[in-house]
Design a protein around this motif. Structure first.
Motif, PDB file in Angstrom:
ATOM      1  N   ARG A  19       0.843  -1.191   0.000  1.00 13.39           N
ATOM      2  CA  ARG A  19       0.000   0.000   0.000  1.00 13.39           C
ATOM      3  C   ARG A  19       0.877   1.240   0.000  1.00 13.39           C
ATOM      4  N   LEU A  20       0.648   2.092  -0.992  1.00  6.51           N
ATOM      5  CA  LEU A  20       1.350   3.362  -1.081  1.00  6.51           C
ATOM      6  C   LEU A  20       0.483   4.462  -0.475  1.00  6.51           C
ATOM      7  N   SER A  21       1.147   5.416   0.157  1.00  9.61           N
ATOM      8  CA  SER A  21       0.455   6.573   0.723  1.00  9.61           C
ATOM      9  C   SER A  21       1.067   7.837   0.157  1.00  9.61           C
ATOM     10  N   CYS A  22       0.219   8.834  -0.033  1.00 12.92           N
ATOM     11  CA  CYS A  22       0.679  10.147  -0.481  1.00 12.92           C
ATOM     12  C   CYS A  22      -0.024  11.195   0.374  1.00 12.92           C
ATOM     13  N   ALA A  23       0.760  11.864   1.193  1.00 17.72           N
ATOM     14  CA  ALA A  23       0.214  12.911   2.053  1.00 17.72           C
ATOM     15  C   ALA A  23       0.422  14.261   1.387  1.00 17.72           C
ATOM     16  N   ALA A  24      -0.659  15.002   1.234  1.00 18.43           N
ATOM     17  CA  ALA A  24      -0.606  16.326   0.605  1.00 18.43           C
ATOM     18  C   ALA A  24      -0.692  17.409   1.666  1.00 18.43           C
ATOM     19  N   SER A  25       0.034  18.481   1.442  1.00 16.93           N
ATOM     20  CA  SER A  25      -0.032  19.643   2.330  1.00 16.93           C
ATOM     21  C   SER A  25       0.040  20.910   1.503  1.00 16.93           C
ATOM     22  N   GLY A  26      -0.240  22.028   2.137  1.00 17.34           N
ATOM     23  CA  GLY A  26      -0.268  23.305   1.427  1.00 17.34           C
ATOM     24  C   GLY A  26      -1.671  23.613   0.944  1.00 17.34           C
ATOM     25  N   SER A  27      -1.788  24.094  -0.270  1.00 16.08           N
ATOM     26  CA  SER A  27      -3.085  24.515  -0.818  1.00 16.08           C
ATOM     27  C   SER A  27      -3.835  23.312  -1.380  1.00 16.08           C
ATOM     28  N   THR A  28      -4.163  22.383  -0.517  1.00 17.75           N
ATOM     29  CA  THR A  28      -4.797  21.141  -0.958  1.00 17.75           C
ATOM     30  C   THR A  28      -6.194  21.371  -1.515  1.00 17.75           C
ATOM     31  N   PHE A  29      -6.820  22.505  -1.153  1.00 17.44           N
ATOM     32  CA  PHE A  29      -8.160  22.790  -1.653  1.00 17.44           C
ATOM     33  C   PHE A  29      -8.155  23.047  -3.156  1.00 17.44           C
ATOM     34  N   THR A  30      -6.988  23.283  -3.723  1.00 10.67           N
ATOM     35  CA  THR A  30      -6.883  23.552  -5.160  1.00 10.67           C
ATOM     36  C   THR A  30      -6.737  22.283  -5.993  1.00 10.67           C
ATOM     37  N   ILE A  31      -6.566  21.134  -5.348  1.00  6.33           N
ATOM     38  CA  ILE A  31      -6.325  19.892  -6.074  1.00  6.33           C
ATOM     39  C   ILE A  31      -7.607  19.412  -6.748  1.00  6.33           C
ATOM     40  N   ARG A  32      -7.535  19.191  -8.052  1.00  2.27           N
ATOM     41  CA  ARG A  32      -8.670  18.651  -8.803  1.00  2.27           C
ATOM     42  C   ARG A  32      -8.649  17.131  -8.837  1.00  2.27           C
ATOM     43  N   SER A  53     -11.671  15.090  -7.144  1.00  4.49           N
ATOM     44  CA  SER A  53     -12.073  15.735  -5.895  1.00  4.49           C
ATOM     45  C   SER A  53     -13.436  15.243  -5.416  1.00  4.49           C
ATOM     46  N   ASP A  54     -14.261  14.734  -6.355  1.00  2.00           N
ATOM     47  CA  ASP A  54     -15.560  14.200  -5.948  1.00  2.00           C
ATOM     48  C   ASP A  54     -15.543  12.683  -5.807  1.00  2.00           C
ATOM     49  N   GLY A  55     -14.333  12.102  -5.803  1.00  2.00           N
ATOM     50  CA  GLY A  55     -14.192  10.694  -5.469  1.00  2.00           C
ATOM     51  C   GLY A  55     -14.252   9.701  -6.612  1.00  2.00           C
ATOM     52  N   ARG A  71      -9.112   7.845  -0.869  1.00  4.63           N
ATOM     53  CA  ARG A  71      -8.572   9.024  -0.205  1.00  4.63           C
ATOM     54  C   ARG A  71      -9.215   9.224   1.160  1.00  4.63           C
ATOM     55  N   ASP A  72      -8.443   9.778   2.062  1.00  4.01           N
ATOM     56  CA  ASP A  72      -8.917  10.179   3.379  1.00  4.01           C
ATOM     57  C   ASP A  72      -8.822  11.694   3.408  1.00  4.01           C
ATOM     58  N   ASN A  73      -9.942  12.349   3.185  1.00  4.31           N
ATOM     59  CA  ASN A  73      -9.924  13.817   3.085  1.00  4.31           C
ATOM     60  C   ASN A  73      -9.524  14.481   4.405  1.00  4.31           C
ATOM     61  N   ALA A  74      -9.857  13.869   5.511  1.00  2.77           N
ATOM     62  CA  ALA A  74      -9.505  14.453   6.808  1.00  2.77           C
ATOM     63  C   ALA A  74      -7.991  14.502   6.997  1.00  2.77           C
ATOM     64  N   LYS A  75      -7.288  13.540   6.392  1.00  2.00           N
ATOM     65  CA  LYS A  75      -5.834  13.479   6.512  1.00  2.00           C
ATOM     66  C   LYS A  75      -5.119  14.010   5.279  1.00  2.00           C
TER      67      LYS A  75
END
Length: 117
Positions: A19-32, A53-55, A71-75
């Motif tokens: 299992r690969l994980s990718c943690a995003a930070s910064g302006s994550t609200f801009t990710i499409r 963004s809508d799953g 995706r785990d949007n909370a994280k």
């Protein structure tokens, strides 16, 4: 700005799972869309899977039925569950986030996945 940090690569035998994980930070609200590309030696970087963004997930034909993206949007983290791995899945896997119009791509540093036969 979006910063991506991958983890979870490694060495596994054919038929195994990672299992690969990718943690995003910064302006994550801009990710499409966010997802995974891979690049094997001598090959071009190619899409493995992405999720909007809508799953809505998207998969390369070569991994359909074996890989699952979620995706785990909370994280602010996206995962790629890879089952029934094959030697041809061996590559460096890169997390990718697409933002804005026109699209700008952010990339993680890459994580090596090696599947032994």
């Amino acid at each position: 700005q979006v910063h991506l940090v991958e983890s979870g690569g490694g060495l596994v035998q054919a038929g195994g799972a990672l299992r690969l994980s990718c943690a995003a930070s910064g302006s994550t609200f801009t990710i499409r869309t966010i997802g995974w590309y891979r690049q094997a030696p001598g090959n071009q970087r190619a899409l493995v899977s992405s999720i909007s963004s809508d799953g809505m997930p998207n998969y390369a034909d070569s991994v359909k039925g074996r890989f699952t993206i979620y995706r785990d949007n909370a994280k602010n983290t996206v995962y790629l569950q890879m089952n029934s791995l094959k030697p041809e899945d061996t590559a460096v896997y890169y997390c990718n986030a697409k933002v804005g119009y026109p699209t700008y791509n952010y990339w993680g540093q890459g994580t090596q996945v090696t599947v032994s036969s």
